[in-house]
Design a protein around this motif. Structure first.
Motif, PDB file in Angstrom:
ATOM      1  N   TRP A 144       0.281 -16.553  -9.743  1.00 20.32           N
ATOM      2  CA  TRP A 144       0.481 -15.358 -10.580  1.00 20.32           C
ATOM      3  C   TRP A 144      -0.405 -15.435 -11.827  1.00 20.32           C
ATOM      4  O   TRP A 144      -1.099 -14.465 -12.185  1.00 20.32           O
ATOM      5  CB  TRP A 144       1.956 -15.275 -10.954  1.00 20.32           C
ATOM      6  N   ASP A 145      -0.387 -16.595 -12.493  1.00 23.07           N
ATOM      7  CA  ASP A 145      -1.207 -16.768 -13.702  1.00 23.07           C
ATOM      8  C   ASP A 145      -2.692 -16.622 -13.391  1.00 23.07           C
ATOM      9  O   ASP A 145      -3.449 -15.999 -14.155  1.00 23.07           O
ATOM     10  CB  ASP A 145      -0.933 -18.147 -14.331  1.00 23.07           C
ATOM     11  N   LEU A 146      -3.128 -17.184 -12.252  1.00 26.33           N
ATOM     12  CA  LEU A 146      -4.541 -17.058 -11.877  1.00 26.33           C
ATOM     13  C   LEU A 146      -4.896 -15.612 -11.556  1.00 26.33           C
ATOM     14  O   LEU A 146      -5.998 -15.148 -11.884  1.00 26.33           O
ATOM     15  CB  LEU A 146      -4.835 -17.948 -10.662  1.00 26.33           C
ATOM     16  N   PRO A 155     -11.572  -8.822  -9.320  1.00 30.59           N
ATOM     17  CA  PRO A 155     -10.391  -8.188  -8.701  1.00 30.59           C
ATOM     18  C   PRO A 155     -10.045  -8.751  -7.330  1.00 30.59           C
ATOM     19  O   PRO A 155      -8.881  -8.806  -6.966  1.00 30.59           O
ATOM     20  CB  PRO A 155     -10.782  -6.711  -8.619  1.00 30.59           C
ATOM     21  N   ASP A 156     -11.071  -9.167  -6.555  1.00 31.77           N
ATOM     22  CA  ASP A 156     -10.763  -9.732  -5.236  1.00 31.77           C
ATOM     23  C   ASP A 156     -10.004 -11.053  -5.359  1.00 31.77           C
ATOM     24  O   ASP A 156      -9.047 -11.316  -4.626  1.00 31.77           O
ATOM     25  CB  ASP A 156     -12.048  -9.921  -4.429  1.00 31.77           C
ATOM     26  N   SER A 157     -10.429 -11.908  -6.332  1.00 32.15           N
ATOM     27  CA  SER A 157      -9.708 -13.164  -6.564  1.00 32.15           C
ATOM     28  C   SER A 157      -8.306 -12.893  -7.090  1.00 32.15           C
ATOM     29  O   SER A 157      -7.334 -13.556  -6.695  1.00 32.15           O
ATOM     30  CB  SER A 157     -10.475 -14.041  -7.565  1.00 32.15           C
ATOM     31  N   ALA A 158      -8.205 -11.910  -7.994  1.00 35.91           N
ATOM     32  CA  ALA A 158      -6.888 -11.547  -8.524  1.00 35.91           C
ATOM     33  C   ALA A 158      -5.968 -11.102  -7.395  1.00 35.91           C
ATOM     34  O   ALA A 158      -4.803 -11.518  -7.320  1.00 35.91           O
ATOM     35  CB  ALA A 158      -7.029 -10.445  -9.571  1.00 35.91           C
ATOM     36  N   TYR A 159      -6.500 -10.266  -6.503  1.00 37.38           N
ATOM     37  CA  TYR A 159      -5.690  -9.769  -5.387  1.00 37.38           C
ATOM     38  C   TYR A 159      -5.237 -10.918  -4.499  1.00 37.38           C
ATOM     39  O   TYR A 159      -4.072 -10.962  -4.068  1.00 37.38           O
ATOM     40  CB  TYR A 159      -6.496  -8.768  -4.572  1.00 37.38           C
ATOM     41  N   TYR A 160      -6.131 -11.878  -4.232  1.00 33.32           N
ATOM     42  CA  TYR A 160      -5.785 -13.028  -3.390  1.00 33.32           C
ATOM     43  C   TYR A 160      -4.627 -13.821  -3.997  1.00 33.32           C
ATOM     44  O   TYR A 160      -3.656 -14.161  -3.308  1.00 33.32           O
ATOM     45  CB  TYR A 160      -7.011 -13.928  -3.213  1.00 33.32           C
ATOM     46  N   HIS A 161      -4.736 -14.105  -5.304  1.00 33.71           N
ATOM     47  CA  HIS A 161      -3.695 -14.921  -5.945  1.00 33.71           C
ATOM     48  C   HIS A 161      -2.371 -14.166  -6.041  1.00 33.71           C
ATOM     49  O   HIS A 161      -1.292 -14.762  -5.879  1.00 33.71           O
ATOM     50  CB  HIS A 161      -4.162 -15.372  -7.322  1.00 33.71           C
ATOM     51  N   VAL A 187       3.359  -4.824  -6.979  1.00 33.32           N
ATOM     52  CA  VAL A 187       2.839  -3.865  -7.959  1.00 33.32           C
ATOM     53  C   VAL A 187       1.509  -4.354  -8.518  1.00 33.32           C
ATOM     54  O   VAL A 187       0.565  -3.567  -8.713  1.00 33.32           O
ATOM     55  CB  VAL A 187       3.871  -3.650  -9.093  1.00 33.32           C
ATOM     56  N   SER A 188       1.394  -5.659  -8.797  1.00 33.14           N
ATOM     57  CA  SER A 188       0.130  -6.215  -9.306  1.00 33.14           C
ATOM     58  C   SER A 188      -0.977  -6.066  -8.271  1.00 33.14           C
ATOM     59  O   SER A 188      -2.128  -5.750  -8.615  1.00 33.14           O
ATOM     60  CB  SER A 188       0.322  -7.693  -9.668  1.00 33.14           C
ATOM     61  N   MET A 189      -0.647  -6.294  -7.002  1.00 33.83           N
ATOM     62  CA  MET A 189      -1.635  -6.102  -5.938  1.00 33.83           C
ATOM     63  C   MET A 189      -2.078  -4.642  -5.878  1.00 33.83           C
ATOM     64  O   MET A 189      -3.287  -4.341  -5.758  1.00 33.83           O
ATOM     65  CB  MET A 189      -1.036  -6.528  -4.596  1.00 33.83           C
ATOM     66  N   ALA A 190      -1.127  -3.727  -5.976  1.00 29.27           N
ATOM     67  CA  ALA A 190      -1.457  -2.304  -5.943  1.00 29.27           C
ATOM     68  C   ALA A 190      -2.300  -1.909  -7.145  1.00 29.27           C
ATOM     69  O   ALA A 190      -3.262  -1.133  -7.025  1.00 29.27           O
ATOM     70  CB  ALA A 190      -0.172  -1.485  -5.901  1.00 29.27           C
ATOM     71  N   SER A 191      -1.954  -2.427  -8.321  1.00 27.28           N
ATOM     72  CA  SER A 191      -2.714  -2.112  -9.533  1.00 27.28           C
ATOM     73  C   SER A 191      -4.152  -2.611  -9.425  1.00 27.28           C
ATOM     74  O   SER A 191      -5.097  -1.933  -9.845  1.00 27.28           O
ATOM     75  CB  SER A 191      -2.011  -2.736 -10.740  1.00 27.28           C
ATOM     76  N   PHE A 431     -10.757  -7.250   0.096  1.00 27.22           N
ATOM     77  CA  PHE A 431      -9.313  -6.995   0.186  1.00 27.22           C
ATOM     78  C   PHE A 431      -8.876  -6.969   1.656  1.00 27.22           C
ATOM     79  O   PHE A 431      -7.844  -7.539   2.025  1.00 27.22           O
ATOM     80  CB  PHE A 431      -8.961  -5.651  -0.457  1.00 27.22           C
ATOM     81  N   ALA A 432      -9.694  -6.287   2.469  1.00 28.23           N
ATOM     82  CA  ALA A 432      -9.357  -6.175   3.890  1.00 28.23           C
ATOM     83  C   ALA A 432      -9.361  -7.548   4.561  1.00 28.23           C
ATOM     84  O   ALA A 432      -8.486  -7.853   5.383  1.00 28.23           O
ATOM     85  CB  ALA A 432     -10.333  -5.234   4.591  1.00 28.23           C
TER      86      ALA A 432
END
Length: 729
Positions: A144-146, A155-161, A187-191, A431-432
Motif C-alpha cells: 500500500w505504501d509503495l 501509475p503502472d507500479s502504483a497499480y501493481y502494488h 478504490v486506489s486501483m480505480a483512481s 495494467f492489462a
C-alpha cells in the motif's frame, strides 16, 4: 523541567485527543497549536538535548514515531533522528510480530516526511519481515505504501502494488477497524486507472469496491467510491450517469466524519457543476457555481477549492452571457489567481486553467495580443506542473489565435497528443498485463486448490469405500450368522412339531383303543354276563333250599359284576369324549413346565364349552407354538413374576392372549426380535391378526385372533409355507 520522554508523551497524547475532537479543522488547529506552544515552552530546553538518549521501550518507540509524523516544531533532521532511534529500538525487540507493526508505522512516517531513501529501506525491511512471519496484513500495508509512493510518477507500479495489497488484505484476518482495507485498495486501483484515462478499467474496480463496502455495511467509504464512479462516467462522456452517481454520493456524506462533511458537500456540488460545464450547459453550471460561492466560511475552510469555483464560475458566466458587465468574468479570474498566489507554489497547477480562460475572454474581446500572452502563460505553467490536459487545450487555443506560430503550435499539439496517447496505451497495456498475470495467478491458485480438493476427495472417497466394504462384509457375516440361527431355530421347531404331532397321534390311538376296549367290554363281557344271569335265573326253579339260596347269591353277584363292568365301560367311554382332550392338555403341560422351570406364576384359562380338539390341526399347532414362543419371551426378556394365558372364542374366531407383568418395551421402535417375527409369520399363515400392547414398566399383552375355519396352508401339520400378510393392530 519536563524530561524529553515525558514531553514527547504529553504532546503525543494531546495530538491524539485534539484530532479526535468534533471541532472544525480551523478551530481544532488553533487549539492544538496553542497546546503545542505551551508544551514547547516547558520542554524546549530538554528536547533537542535528549534526542541521542537510547530508550527501547515500546511506549517510547510509538511516541517517537507519532512525534516525527505530527510535530510542527521539530526540523526535518530531528524527525529523521527520531525515526532512526525508533528503528534501533525496534531492532532490539524479540517479538517479530511487534517488530513488523512498528516497521509499518516507521516506513509510513518516512514516506510522509518525503525521505525517499529511508522509506525504501524500511519498506524493504518490512516486506522481508512480513514474508518471513507470514503476516499478510503488514505485507499488504507495505505494498500500500509503495503504491501511494508511485501514484503520481509510475501509475503502472502504483497499480501493481495496490493490487498486491488488495490480494493480501483479502486473505488476511482483519479486525473491525481495518475491515475496509480491501475496498480502499480497489478504490486506489480505480483512481490510478482514472488518472491515465483508463475509465473502463477504473469503472470495473470502483464497482467492485462499492459491492465490497455494501457487503460489510461500510457507508462512510461509499461517498468516495461513488464520487470516483461519477468521475469515470464523466470521462466516458456519460454526463447523465455522472450526475446520477454524484447525487448518489451525496447521500453518504452524513456518514463521513464531521470535519469532512462540509468540504465533501462543497466538492460534490463543484463536481456536479463541472459536469454541466463540460457538457456546455453553461447556464446551469453558472447557477450552481454561484450558489456554491455564496456558502458561508467556504473561503476559510477550503480556499483552494473556492479559487477553483471562482474560475469555473467566471468561464460559465462568460459563455452563458449571464452578465452585462464584460469585466465581471475577468475580475473573478483575477481574484481566483490572487487566492492561488496566497496559497503558495502548491496551487500553481490550477493557475494554468485560469490563464487559458483569460485567453478565451480576450479572444472574444478581440484583444489578440493579450489572448496570446495568457495562452502562452497557460502553456508554460502546464509544462512546469506536468498538466498535460491543460497543455493540450492551451496549444489548441494558440493554433487558432497565434497565426504567426500556428504551425509550430499545431505541431507541438499533435506531437504531445500522440505522445500522451502512446503513454496512456502503454500504461493501459501494463495494467492489462498486471491484471492478466494476477488473473493467471488466481487461476493457478484456484487450480491448485481444486487439485487439493480433488485429492482430498479421492482420499476421503477411498476411506469411505474401505469403510463401506468393511461394513458390507461385516453385515454379510452377521446376516449369515442370523440366517444360520434362524434355520437352526426352524429346524428345532420342525423337530418339536413332529414330536408334538407324534404325541397327538399317540394320544389319538390311545383314545381309539380305550373306546374299542369300552365297546368290547360293553358288547362282549356284558353280553356273556347277561347269559349267565339268565341261565342262573332258569335254575331258580329248583326247589331245594340250598339251590335256591345258591342261585340267589350267584344272581346277585352277577348283577353286581354287571353293574361294575357297566360302570367301568361308561367311565372309559366318557374319558375318550370329554371336551378337554389333547390340545388343552398339551397347553396346560407347557404352562406348568415353564412355570416350574422359570419359577413363574403361570395361569391357564380357557372356554370350557369349546371343543378345542375339533379345531384344525394347523391352527392348534401354530397356537401352541405362539404360546410357547411368547412364554419363552416372557422368561428371556420380560423379567416378570406372573403370566396369564387365556383362550376364548366367538362364533367365528378363536382368540389367544398372553399377558405378563414385566418391564415392557417401546412398541414405536421398528426393531423386532426373531421370536416376535416368528409369531408374526405364524399369524400371517393362518390369516390372523396380532396385537401387541406394551408400556415401559407396565408389562406386555400379546393378543392373537384366528378364524375357526382356515385354508390349507401346507402339506403337513407344521408346514413352513409362504405366510400371508399379517395384520398388526
Amino acid at each position: 523541567m519536563l524530561t524529553f520522554k515525558a514531553f514527547l508523551y504529553l504532546v503525543g497524547r494531546l495530538t491524539v485527543i485534539f484530532y479526535d475532537l468534533d471541532y472544525s479543522m480551523g478551530t481544532r488547529s488553533i487549539v492544538f497549536l496553542g497546546v503545542l506552544l505551551l508544551c514547547f515552552c516547558l520542554g524546549c530546553n530538554t528536547a533537542h538535548d535528549n534526542l541521542e538518549q537510547p530508550d527501547t521501550s515500546t511506549d517510547s518507540l510509538a511516541i517517537w514515531v507519532q512525534w516525527a509524523r505530527d510535530s510542527i516544531e521539530l526540523s526535518q533532521q530531528d524527525k529523521t533522528q527520531l525515526l532512526e532511534k525508533a528503528l534501533q529500538a525496534n531492532d532490539a525487540l524479540a517479538n517479530d510480530s511487534i517488530q513488523t507493526q512498528n516497521l509499518s508505522r516507521i516506513s509510513l512516517a518516512f514516506s510522509r516526511l518525503g525521505d525517499t531513501l529511508n522509506f525504501k529501506r524500511t519498506n524493504a525491511e518490512l516486506m522481508a519481515l512480513a514474508k518471513k512471519t507470514d503476516n499478510a496484513l503488514a505485507h499488504g500495508e507495505a505494498h500500500w505504501d509503495l503504491g501511494s509512493y508511485h501514484r503520481t510518477t509510475k501509475p503502472d507500479s502504483a497499480y501493481y502494488h495496490f493490487k498486491e495489497a488488495h490480494m493480501l488484505f483479502s486473505k488476511a484476518s482483519l479486525d473491525t477497524s481495518k475491515l475496509d482495507y480491501p475496498g480502499r485498495m480497489l478504490v486506489s486501483m480505480a483512481s490510478t486507472r482514472e488518472k491515465v484515462k483508463d475509465y473502463i478499467g477504473a469503472e470495473k474496480d470502483v464497482i467492485k469496491a462499492i459491492e465490497y463496502y455494501n457487503s460489510i455495511d461500510q457507508k462512510k467509504r461509499l461517498y468516495d467510491a461513488h464520487n470516483l464512479l461519477a468521475i469515470t462516467q464523466d470521462g466516458l462522456n456519460k454526463s447523465e450517469k455522472a450526475l446520477e452517481y454524484y447525487k448518489k454520493a451525496k447521500e453518504f456524506i452524513p456518514f463521513l466524519k464531521k470535519d469532512r462533511q462540509f468540504s465533501s458537500t462543497l466538492q460534490n456540488t463543484n463536481n456536479s457543476a463541472a459536469v454541466y460545464l463540460r457538457k456546455k450547459d453553461y447556464s446551469t453550471a453558472y447557477e450552481q457555481y454561484q450558489k456554491l460561492a455564496q456558502k458561508d466560511s467556504f473561503l476559510q475552510t477550503s480556499p483552494q477549492l473556492y479559487a477553483q469555483v471562482l474560475s469555473s464560475m467566471a468561464i460559465s458566466q462568460f459563455k452563458s452571457g449571464q452578465t452585462e458587465d464584460s469585466n465581471a468574468p475577468l475580475q473573478l479570474l483575477q481574484r481566483s489567481n490572487a487566492i492561488f498566489d496566497s496559497l503558495g507554489a502548491n496551487t500553481t497547477y490550477y493557475k494554468a486553467r485560469n490563464h487559458e480562460y483569460l485567453a478565451e475572454i480576450f479572444v472574444a474581446q478581440k484583444d489578440t495580443l493579450e489572448a496570446i500572452s495568457e495562452a502562452s502563460t497557460s502553456v508554460a505553467i502546464a509544462k512546469k506542473t506536468l498538466n498535460n490536459d491543460r497543455l493540450l487545450s492551451s496549444l489548441k487555443l494558440l493554433t487558432t489565435i497565434d497565426r504567426v506560430h500556428s504551425a509550430a503550435h499545431a505541431r507541438a499539439y499533435f506531437d504531445l497528443n500522440e505522445q500522451l496517447q502512446l503513454q496512456e496505451r502503454n500504461i493501459q497495456d501494463k495494467f492489462a498485463r498486471i491484471q492478466l498475470e494476477t488473473d493467471e495467478a488466481i487461476e493457478r491458485n484456484a487450480y491448485l486448490a481444486r487439485q487439493k480438493r480433488l485429492w482430498t476427495g479421492i482420499a476421503l472417497g477411498m476411506l469411505l469405500l474401505g469403510i463401506a466394504i468393511f461394513t458390507i462384509i461385516a453385515q454379510r457375516i452377521n446376516n449369515q450368522r442370523l440366517r444360520f440361527q434362524q434355520r437352526q431355530q426352524e429346524s428345532n421347531q420342525e423337530i418339536y412339531n413332529l414330536m408334538l404331532a407324534q404325541q397327538g397321534k399317540f394320544q389319538e390311538g390311545k383314545q381309539l383303543e380305550q373306546k374299542r376296549i369300552s365297546e368290547e367290554i360293553h358288547d362282549g363281557i356284558l353280553g356273556q354276563m347277561l347269559g349267565i344271569r339268565l341261565i342262573l335265573s332258569g335254575l331258580n326253579e329248583r326247589d331245594d333250599a340250598s339251590a335256591i339260596q345258591q342261585r340267589a347269591e350267584l344272581i346277585e353277584k352277577m348283577r353286581e359284576l354287571e353293574e361294575e363292568i357297566r360302570t367301568i365301560s361308561h367311565e372309559l367311554n366318557d374319558a375318550s369324549y370329554q371336551k378337554i382332550h389333547n390340545f388343552i392338555a398339551a397347553i396346560d403341560d407347557l404352562v406348568k413346565t415353564i412355570s416350574a422351570s422359570a419359577k413363574l406364576e403361570c395361569d391357564l384359562t380357557y372356554d370350557t364349552e369349546m371343543n378345542w380338539d375339533g379345531l384344525d390341526g394347523d391352527l392348534k399347532i401354530n397356537m401352541y407354538r405362539i404360546v410357547q414362543e411368547s412364554l419363552q419371551n416372557c422368561v428371556k426378556h420380560a423379567n416378570c413374576n406372573a403370566v396369564l394365558v387365556n383362550f376364548t372364542t366367538t362364533e367365528k374366531m378363536v382368540m389367544v392372549m398372553i399377558k405378563d407383568d414385566g418391564v415392557g418395551f417401546d412398541t414405536k421402535k421398528g426393531k423386532k426380535g426373531i421370536g416376535l417375527k416368528n409369531v408374526i409369520s405364524r399369524v400371517g399363515k393362518l390369516s390372523g391378526t396380532l396385537k401387541v400392547d406394551s408400556t415401559l414398566g407396565e408389562g406386555t399383552a400379546i393378543t392373537v385372533q384366528f378364524p375357526k375355519e382356515i385354508e390349507n396352508v401346507g402339506h403337513d401339520e407344521d408346514s413352513i409355507g409362504e405366510p400371508r400378510q399379517v395384520q398388526e393392530v
